[in-house]
Scaffold this active site. Sequence first.
Site, PDB file in Angstrom:
ATOM      1  N   MET A 120      71.402  -0.390  -6.271  1.00  0.00           N
ATOM      2  CA  MET A 120      71.638   1.006  -5.901  1.00  0.00           C
ATOM      3  C   MET A 120      71.632   1.225  -4.394  1.00  0.00           C
ATOM      4  O   MET A 120      72.136   2.234  -3.909  1.00  0.00           O
ATOM      5  CB  MET A 120      70.579   1.910  -6.552  1.00  0.00           C
ATOM      6  CG  MET A 120      70.682   1.986  -8.064  1.00  0.00           C
ATOM      7  SD  MET A 120      69.494   3.149  -8.780  1.00  0.00           S
ATOM      8  CE  MET A 120      67.933   2.364  -8.398  1.00  0.00           C
ATOM      9  N   SER A 121      71.079   0.291  -3.633  1.00  0.00           N
ATOM     10  CA  SER A 121      70.963   0.495  -2.190  1.00  0.00           C
ATOM     11  C   SER A 121      72.315   0.350  -1.508  1.00  0.00           C
ATOM     12  O   SER A 121      73.137  -0.483  -1.903  1.00  0.00           O
ATOM     13  CB  SER A 121      69.971  -0.506  -1.590  1.00  0.00           C
ATOM     14  OG  SER A 121      70.556  -1.788  -1.490  1.00  0.00           O
ATOM     15  N   PRO A 122      72.579   1.160  -0.481  1.00  0.00           N
ATOM     16  CA  PRO A 122      73.849   1.058   0.247  1.00  0.00           C
ATOM     17  C   PRO A 122      74.083  -0.335   0.826  1.00  0.00           C
ATOM     18  O   PRO A 122      75.199  -0.850   0.771  1.00  0.00           O
ATOM     19  CB  PRO A 122      73.686   2.090   1.373  1.00  0.00           C
ATOM     20  CG  PRO A 122      72.657   3.049   0.872  1.00  0.00           C
ATOM     21  CD  PRO A 122      71.725   2.235   0.039  1.00  0.00           C
TER      22      PRO A 122
END
Length: 436
Positions: A224-226
């Site tokens: 989910m992290s950019p």
Amino acid sequence: MDLYNMSGSPSTRAVMMTAKAVGVEFNSIQVNTFVGEQLEPWFVKINPQHTIPTLVDNGFAIWETRAIVVYLVEKYGKDDSLYPKDPQKQALINQRLFFDMGTLYEGIAKYFFPLLRTGKPGTQENLEKLNAAFDLLNTFLDGQDYVAGNQLSVADIVILATVSTTEMVDFDLKKFPNVDRWYKNAQKVTPGWDENLKSVYFFHYRSSNVSVAMPNMDLYNFPMSPASRAIQMVAKALGLELNSKVINTMEGDQLKPEFVKINPQHTIPTLVDNGFAIWESRAIAVYLVEKYGKPDSPLYPKDPQKRALINQRLYFDMGTLYDALSKYFFPIFRTGKFGDQEALDKANAAFGFLNTFLEGQEFVAGNQLTVADIVLLATVSTVEMFAFDLSKFPNVERWLKNAPKVTPGWEQNVESLQQGKKFLEGIQAKEKEAKA
């Protein structure tokens, strides 16, 4: 003018050499058929036959290599030498183009291309058909310097792209003396030959080496992290498959001894490539392009000025944009609330800078997609998890809307964003229950 292509393929190389001959340049957009990108909805919408190369010239889409090369000469050629208007000369060129597609290219594809999938060539029957195709080409070239008439034509360029594929394998052209003579001469008179040969060698390298390295390439990440999404998109652009190992930072996985041993800074994403460990997403993105991208990849070109601009945008992402977004949006995952007004002001200021960078431009660092776009897109697309109005930044909004058309791996990026949104909704639902 966009050319959707796969670097190194004979069809792509034929179009590139023709473009060089007529003096046009493309915005090269990679479509990796090894991983099925040609079947993604955005590409099928452009070309329902989902084949590469596909040319889009100011909204006009055309595919099939031989149709593309003729189109380029007829529309952009300074004269008709590569495809004369005389019906008889055209007919001979067309015959050679159809011969390439139905006989020569097919022979090479059926005998040599299985090497890319299975490590073994085709059958003896396939080899015999290939030799028969070269025999025919040898006959066409008897007493001639060119395959269709007395001067270089698109037929030479297309067939040259096909025949040069044999540079990848052990195939002796000397058995076909006329072809061997023509091939050596064609290299001297064909625009873009050096680039063609580099692409052949690179394609051979990619097909024979990268696939071996991929199983040993681990990406420790939190999807989910950019930063993790950025690396997944860069890998997609390069046709790399990474072994994803999820590190849940919300549960403290990054602090476990086995991970700290790999990365003492205990940050994600972290890439381990055959024992070599590297972290910081922007460093990883550049590393992947430098090691596995094609020579002078447009994702991170060799030109110092182009690189400097890309690097500036990458540092801007880390020190300004990503920093501002993380301080305003990310607290909601821990506290259920966004950051304070000061944090919001800094986020708006960062978007204001990006909006300025994109004034009159489709990409953030030059005139084509680079790792700077991919990294910044991963950061900016994070706002789709929240109620944040990008219309205040029209250039950013336009650039983000264009992303699905030009960014490999965009669908995977969206899927991860949707997971993040559901995760956030779960946190908010629990908070409501606690208050009730």
